[in-house]
Design an enzyme around this catalytic site. Structure first.
Site, PDB file in Angstrom:
ATOM      1  N   ASN A 152     -33.088 -30.475 -35.274  1.00  0.00           N
ATOM      2  CA  ASN A 152     -32.209 -30.295 -33.795  1.00  0.00           C
ATOM      3  C   ASN A 152     -32.423 -28.769 -33.668  1.00  0.00           C
ATOM      4  OD1 ASN A 152     -30.760 -31.003 -36.325  1.00  0.00           O
ATOM      5  ND2 ASN A 152     -29.117 -30.109 -35.118  1.00  0.00           N
ATOM      6  N   CYS A 326     -22.531 -27.923 -32.410  1.00  0.00           N
ATOM      7  CA  CYS A 326     -21.605 -28.669 -33.304  1.00  0.00           C
ATOM      8  C   CYS A 326     -21.065 -27.485 -34.255  1.00  0.00           C
ATOM      9  CB  CYS A 326     -22.025 -29.825 -34.027  1.00  0.00           C
ATOM     10  SG  CYS A 326     -23.109 -30.871 -33.293  1.00  0.00           S
TER      11      CYS A 326
HETATM   12  N1  PLP Z   1     -28.168 -36.374 -35.360  1.00  0.00           N
HETATM   13  C1  PLP Z   1     -28.908 -35.159 -34.900  1.00  0.00           C
HETATM   14  C2  PLP Z   1     -30.247 -34.787 -35.252  1.00  0.00           C
HETATM   15  C3  PLP Z   1     -28.455 -34.433 -33.814  1.00  0.00           C
HETATM   16  O1  PLP Z   1     -28.968 -33.507 -33.009  1.00  0.00           O
HETATM   17  C4  PLP Z   1     -27.158 -35.075 -33.418  1.00  0.00           C
HETATM   18  C5  PLP Z   1     -26.567 -34.229 -32.175  1.00  0.00           C
HETATM   19  O2  PLP Z   1     -26.488 -33.188 -32.014  1.00  0.00           O
HETATM   20  C6  PLP Z   1     -26.489 -35.983 -33.808  1.00  0.00           C
HETATM   21  C7  PLP Z   1     -27.195 -36.484 -34.729  1.00  0.00           C
HETATM   22  C8  PLP Z   1     -25.243 -36.514 -33.525  1.00  0.00           C
HETATM   23  O3  PLP Z   1     -25.376 -37.237 -32.336  1.00  0.00           O
HETATM   24  P1  PLP Z   1     -24.056 -37.781 -31.447  1.00  0.00           P
HETATM   25  O4  PLP Z   1     -23.904 -36.420 -30.782  1.00  0.00           O
HETATM   26  O5  PLP Z   1     -24.571 -38.694 -30.615  1.00  0.00           O
HETATM   27  O6  PLP Z   1     -23.141 -38.141 -32.297  1.00  0.00           O
END
Ligand code: PLP
Length: 390
Positions: A152, A326
């Site tokens: 991400n 996050c």
């Molecule tokens: N996994 C990845 C690679 C992400 O980019 C994200 C969110 O940014 C998540 C998990 C978490 O997803 P959610 O926001 O739907 O809980």
């Protein structure tokens, strides 16, 4: 002031057609999908249609292999804890990478506290995992391998199909976090040879708070949530029907638009990367130059703080990110950039731009017009930069 949103990896605006598809399920079709009267059955039908769409979209054999969840985080938690707990008798070893999302990393840390052993594989300077390292890390206690489809932050796409082949040969469950790829890259669970796959609606123009976990038939897994019989007894709680319908619509639209959109976003991405590297001295690209997500640009611009650049960009109407959304309130260098070997000071000077459906080439031109000016101004106040320039 025009706002230019370049943070689609954090979240996306809900597509107007998705909103339209969802609306009736807040009002005239508000029924609980577990009830027998027509209100409930209408809701159930819509939900099952969404399940069919998502199953077809990822090449699942049956829609029963799809469990809707509250998002990517829950799907990751479910995949990891659910398989770890269900297979404890077989072993207590999990293999993952240090560049996973915190939804995976913190779940691994939690499992470690309860007796599981986790191997964090090394990644190279692009953030790529070597499938041979996965093979070497497997022990007779390994019950699960969890490696993300694409990162991400730096956008690097991992060799999931090759790792899947190894996992299948060794009969070890393989989970991939496809939160950043579903709707953006072709995702086919057969080709990738995965047993579990997490996704989240809000990354593909669907609503927030809805996700899914693909669980290949025959996978031994226990639920996280206990209560009613929803989701084939795999996830209790009254289903988020409107959200699930929205996810289905988002999947349908992505199936239609993804290919052309991928080419378009790759063009914008490459133009921005080239422009930044040409126009801004001491800048570098982070992540793989070609095996990367279509809309992802991650650069470090040395001798300038990422946060200062973000604030200045915001002042020009541009929304970007200095790492993952996050963790942007935490002033530690990104765990991903650190893991790929970028020194802390350079990691602190990183910026991520992620393109999406509303962006056009003029957005790239605008960033390339304002960013060098912003950086020039900030560097005037940077003693390190002044020192470097003599
Ligand atoms: N996994 C990845 C690679 C992400 O980019 C994200 C969110 O940014 C998540 C998990 C978490 O997803 P959610 O926001 O739907 O809980």
């Amino acid at each position: 002031m025009k706002r230019i949103y370049l943070d689609h990896a954090a979240t996306t605006a809900v597509h107007p057609e998705v909103i339209q598809a969802m609306l009736p399920y807040f009002s005239e079709r508000f029924g609980n999908a577990s009830t027998l009267y027509s209100y409930g059955q209408e809701a159930r039908q819509a939900m099952e249609e969404a399940r069919n769409i998502m199953a077809r979209f990822i090449g699942a054999k049956s829609s029963r292999e799809i469990v809707f969840t509250s998002g990517g985080t829950e799907s990751d938690n479910f995949a990891l804890c659910g398989t770890a707990w269900a297979n404890q008798k077989r072993g207590n070893h999990i293999i993952t990478t240090p560049i996973e999302h915190h939804a995976v990393l913190n779940t691994c840390k939690f499992l470690e506290k309860t007796g599981f052993k986790v191997t964090y594989l090394p990644v190279d300077g692009y953030g790529s995992v070597d499938p041979q390292d996965v093979k070497k890390a497997i022990t007779d206690k390994t019950v699960l391998i969890s490696i993300m489809h694409a990162n991400n932050e730096v956008g690097t796409i991992e060799p999931i199909a090759e790792i899947g082949k190894i996992a299948r040969e060794k009969e070890i469950y393989f989970h991939t976090d496809a939160v950043q790829t579903l709707g953006h890259l072709a995702v086919n669970v057969d080709e990738l040879q995965v047993d579990l796959l997490s996704a989240s609606a809000h990354k593909l123009y669907g609503p927030k708070g809805v996700g899914m976990l693909y669980i290949k038939k025959g996978t031994r897994i226990v639920p996280l949530l206990h209560g009613g019989d929803q989701e084939n007894r795999r996830r209790a709680s009254t289903e988020n029907v409107a959200g699930i319908v929205g996810f289905g619509k988002a999947g349908e639209l992505a199936g239609r638009d993804m290919e052309g959109e991928g080419r378009r976003l790759s063009f914008l991405r490459d133009k921005l990367i080239k422009g930044i590297l040409e126009k801004i001295e001491f800048s570098q690209l982070n992540g793989h130059p070609t095996r990367r997500l279509p809309g992802n640009v991650n650069v470090s611009v040395k001798y300038v703080e990422g946060e200062s650049m973000l604030l200045k960009l915001d002042g020009k109407g541009i929304c970007a990110s200095s790492g993952s959304a996050c963790t942007s309130s935490i002033l530690e260098p990104s765990h991903v950039l650190t893991a790929i070997g970028i020194p802390a000071d350079v990691a602190h000077s990183s910026l991520r731009f992620t393109f999406g459906r509303e962006n056009t080439e003029s957005d790239v031109d605008f960033v390339l017009e304002v960013l060098p000016v912003i950086i020039k101004g900030l560097r005037l106040m940077s003693p390190l930069y002044q020192e470097k320039r003599g």
